[in-house]
Design a protein around this motif. Structure first.
Motif, PDB file in Angstrom:
ATOM      1  N   LEU A  93      44.534  36.691  32.611  1.00 37.75           N
ATOM      2  CA  LEU A  93      43.915  36.580  33.933  1.00 37.75           C
ATOM      3  C   LEU A  93      42.803  37.604  34.102  1.00 37.75           C
ATOM      4  O   LEU A  93      41.734  37.297  34.646  1.00 37.75           O
ATOM      5  N   GLU A  94      43.020  38.817  33.639  1.00 33.76           N
ATOM      6  CA  GLU A  94      42.000  39.866  33.754  1.00 33.76           C
ATOM      7  C   GLU A  94      40.744  39.537  32.947  1.00 33.76           C
ATOM      8  O   GLU A  94      39.658  40.022  33.271  1.00 33.76           O
ATOM      9  N   GLU A  95      40.892  38.715  31.916  1.00 36.93           N
ATOM     10  CA  GLU A  95      39.756  38.335  31.082  1.00 36.93           C
ATOM     11  C   GLU A  95      39.208  36.956  31.427  1.00 36.93           C
ATOM     12  O   GLU A  95      38.273  36.473  30.782  1.00 36.93           O
ATOM     13  N   SER A  96      39.771  36.339  32.458  1.00 34.74           N
ATOM     14  CA  SER A  96      39.355  34.997  32.851  1.00 34.74           C
ATOM     15  C   SER A  96      37.985  35.010  33.522  1.00 34.74           C
ATOM     16  O   SER A  96      37.631  35.969  34.223  1.00 34.74           O
ATOM     17  N   PRO A  97      37.210  33.935  33.367  1.00 32.05           N
ATOM     18  CA  PRO A  97      35.945  33.822  34.116  1.00 32.05           C
ATOM     19  C   PRO A  97      36.142  33.858  35.628  1.00 32.05           C
ATOM     20  O   PRO A  97      35.196  34.154  36.371  1.00 32.05           O
ATOM     21  N   GLN A  98      37.359  33.579  36.104  1.00 29.43           N
ATOM     22  CA  GLN A  98      37.627  33.556  37.539  1.00 29.43           C
ATOM     23  C   GLN A  98      38.127  34.896  38.082  1.00 29.43           C
ATOM     24  O   GLN A  98      38.347  35.027  39.291  1.00 29.43           O
ATOM     25  N   TRP A  99      38.318  35.875  37.215  1.00 36.06           N
ATOM     26  CA  TRP A  99      38.976  37.116  37.603  1.00 36.06           C
ATOM     27  C   TRP A  99      38.280  37.853  38.745  1.00 36.06           C
ATOM     28  O   TRP A  99      38.946  38.427  39.629  1.00 36.06           O
ATOM     29  N   ALA A 100      36.967  37.875  38.785  1.00 36.37           N
ATOM     30  CA  ALA A 100      36.246  38.689  39.767  1.00 36.37           C
ATOM     31  C   ALA A 100      36.579  38.313  41.208  1.00 36.37           C
ATOM     32  O   ALA A 100      36.381  39.125  42.124  1.00 36.37           O
ATOM     33  N   HIS A 101      37.088  37.114  41.423  1.00 33.77           N
ATOM     34  CA  HIS A 101      37.412  36.644  42.778  1.00 33.77           C
ATOM     35  C   HIS A 101      38.854  36.138  42.842  1.00 33.77           C
ATOM     36  O   HIS A 101      39.140  35.149  43.512  1.00 33.77           O
ATOM     37  N   MET A 102      39.756  36.847  42.168  1.00 34.09           N
ATOM     38  CA  MET A 102      41.131  36.378  42.028  1.00 34.09           C
ATOM     39  C   MET A 102      42.120  37.318  42.709  1.00 34.09           C
ATOM     40  O   MET A 102      41.931  38.526  42.772  1.00 34.09           O
ATOM     41  N   PHE A 103      43.209  36.720  43.211  1.00 31.85           N
ATOM     42  CA  PHE A 103      44.371  37.440  43.720  1.00 31.85           C
ATOM     43  C   PHE A 103      45.590  36.927  42.984  1.00 31.85           C
ATOM     44  O   PHE A 103      45.803  35.716  42.888  1.00 31.85           O
ATOM     45  N   VAL A 104      46.425  37.848  42.479  1.00 37.48           N
ATOM     46  CA  VAL A 104      47.634  37.463  41.747  1.00 37.48           C
ATOM     47  C   VAL A 104      48.837  38.159  42.374  1.00 37.48           C
ATOM     48  O   VAL A 104      48.830  39.382  42.560  1.00 37.48           O
ATOM     49  N   LEU A 105      49.851  37.377  42.706  1.00 36.27           N
ATOM     50  CA  LEU A 105      51.140  37.913  43.140  1.00 36.27           C
ATOM     51  C   LEU A 105      52.158  37.645  42.046  1.00 36.27           C
ATOM     52  O   LEU A 105      52.340  36.498  41.626  1.00 36.27           O
ATOM     53  N   ILE A 106      52.826  38.691  41.591  1.00 36.94           N
ATOM     54  CA  ILE A 106      53.945  38.559  40.659  1.00 36.94           C
ATOM     55  C   ILE A 106      55.205  38.954  41.411  1.00 36.94           C
ATOM     56  O   ILE A 106      55.316  40.100  41.894  1.00 36.94           O
ATOM     57  N   THR A 107      56.147  38.037  41.555  1.00 36.09           N
ATOM     58  CA  THR A 107      57.377  38.369  42.249  1.00 36.09           C
ATOM     59  C   THR A 107      58.543  37.608  41.634  1.00 36.09           C
ATOM     60  O   THR A 107      58.382  36.883  40.649  1.00 36.09           O
TER      61      THR A 107
END
Length: 520
Positions: free
Chosen positions: A414-428
């Motif tokens: 995810l950190e290397e994805s083209p979409q990362w700059a505008h991404m929110f990730v929740l891990i739960t």
């Protein structure tokens, strides 16, 4: 009780909303996004399994952890109300049967009445790479264990003896380092009492599934025998009086509530893949509707429905979904869990529907298909990811380390994805898995919140190295999605807020407290 339309949830609502939420939201429209939230284009929710906060993050720096649990708070009571002189053995032994060398029941005797480290080299010496036995995590037991917020009956009404009080040194896990780099929420609770089944529903619709007319159905034998308080299971006459003498026995520890027939413990999807085979001569894409454990198709509005109506792209990526459809999801791997795909219970996503084909996607074996979408920058605007069974951290059939390493690898992609700059990730995690936690859940409605669970907020916009103390639960993910994309507010979100306000509590957060959002 307020009833919603046929097929699903009614939630007990007490009193009126005591906290102002804005004119638009009170009228049923979407709340206004805060300044900068429009910078988030992609929201990803990664849903692991069955860990309390203290079980993994009880020693996290700056968090409300085990150091804040006084001996009195941690002390467990017996079924008669007196303190246990010691913890009972871990019934059946500590480690899952397929793990060698085994830690036998006799090896776990005479532990003090206090939390203990499962991985202590001077103790049970069972590392995070070893799967432990499973623990009971069911709707009624969870409420008895919480005991009005005292959290002092986990041992007495569990089925694993001392194991409920076990925890790990989470600093050995890769997600610990992810939490240090981004944000960790230490006041985040599972949305519903009990297990994975209902908590997956809460992530899909903020609601409780229902089995209409269960008393006249093949499922009538699954209606629980409950005391007049509506919370306590009736003990069987031969139930051991003390937790030191064995596991409690109940008259009928069923999956359905009496009288109003909500499904509160695991039932099977009405569509394949399901733990119920098709009816003889019936449609092979359906589960046998006459099997007692088949839940009828549900018709409540889901977050997916609202996203689709607004034209927002979304998908639930289930690890090993294709393998399960092909009948290949067997133990020990990938070990697909049928009740971990909540949208497979809803009529709107029935076999043959366009919505099913578009939104119920295969995460692939070991997450390969999900990772491919990440790497190619083709994730939808909202993506849910459920790891396959042997990578989800569930005690009994998975281990902490393998699941943690898998999710950390997902984070790296995810950190290397083209979409990362505008991404929110929740891990739960979906729920506590039966493990004790020292923090009392907030008072809510009939269904929850239940115990505290870990939640990591990973994003370019996350406050770095931050521990967020804001009160939240699983539905906070839906609150964020609702706010970001301007969706109507699900009934269950409003009802939870109303119930918590009526109990003198506060409104649940929407995860934005962990973010530093730029001004537009």
């Amino acid at each position: 009780m307020k009833n919603r339309r046929f097929g699903l949830c009614a939630v007990l609502v007490v009193g009126a909303l005591a906290i102002a939420v804005g004119t638009a939201e009170a009228a049923g429209d979407a709340p206004v996004p805060p300044n900068g939230l429009e910078k988030i284009d992609t929201i990803v929710v990664i849903y692991a399994e069955n860990r309390s906060f203290d079980n993994l993050y009880g020693k996290f720096p700056g968090a409300n952890g085990l150091a804040n649990a006084t001996p009195e708070m941690a002390r467990q009571l017996d079924r008669g109300g007196s303190p246990l002189k010691e913890l009972p053995p871990i019934w059946g032994g500590l480690t899952a049967q397929h793990f060698k060398p085994a830690v036998a029941e006799a090896d776990t005797e005479h532990l003090p009445n206090a939390p203990f480290a499962i991985d202590d080299p001077k103790g049970l010496n069972t590392p995070v790479s070893a799967p432990t036995r499973d623990l009971v995590h069911r709707f009624y037991q969870n409420q008895i264990q919480i005991n009005g917020g005292k959290n002092d009956r986990f041992v007495a009404y569990g089925d694993s003896g001392a194991l409920v009080m076990g925890h790990y040194d989470g600093s050995k896990l890769p997600l610990w380092e992810v939490a240090k780099r981004y944000a960790l929420a230490d006041s985040f609770f599972m949305a519903a009492f009990g297990g994975s089944f209902v908590n997956h529903f809460y992530l899909a619709c903020a609601c409780e599934p229902r089995y209409p007319n269960a008393d006249q159905s093949p499922a009538r034998g699954l209606i629980a025998a409950v005391e007049a308080d509506g919370v306590t299971l009736k003990l069987a006459p031969d139930s051991p009086k003390s937790a030191l003498d064995g596991v409690p026995k109940f008259e009928n520890d069923g999956s359905i509530t009496p009288h109003d027939f909500y499904a509160v413990n695991t039932m099977q999807p009405p569509y394949q893949p399901s733990g119920v085979k098709p009816a003889p001569g019936g449609d092979p894409a359906y589960a046998n509707p006459n099997a007692p454990t088949t839940l009828p198709p549900q018709t409540e509005t889901t977050i997916g429905d609202l996203l689709s109506e607004k034209g927002v792209t979304w998908a639930w990526y289930a690890g090993a979904w294709r393998a399960a459809l092909d009948g290949a999801a067997v133990t020990p791997a990938p070990n697909f869990q049928f009740h971990h795909q909540p949208f497979n219970y809803f009529a709107a996503y029935a076999p043959g529907s366009a919505a099913r084909a578009e939104h119920l996607r295969d995460g692939g074996i070991n997450g390969a298909s999900f990772i491919e979408a990440i790497d190619s920058g083709t994730l939808p605007q909202v993506a849910f990811y459920k790891p396959q069974g042997n990578l989800n951290e569930h005690p009994g059939y998975s281990e902490v380390l393998a699941g943690d390493e898998h999710i950390a690898e997902i984070v790296r992609h995810l950190e290397e994805s083209p979409q990362w700059a505008h991404m929110f990730v929740l891990i739960t995690y979906d729920e506590n898995g039966g493990f004790w936690d020292h923090v009392a859940p907030p008072k809510g409605d009939r269904w929850g919140p239940g115990n505290r669970i870990p939640a990591l907020i990973v994003s370019p916009f996350a406050k770095k190295g931050f521990v967020d103390h804001t009160l939240m639960d699983t539905t906070s993910a839906l609150r964020l999605i609702t706010r970001r994309f301007g969706l109507p507010v699900l009934d269950g979100l409003r009802e939870r807020d109303e119930a918590m306000a009526a109990a003198g509590g506060q409104r649940l957060g929407d995860l934005t407290s962990a973010l530093d959002l730029p001004s537009p």
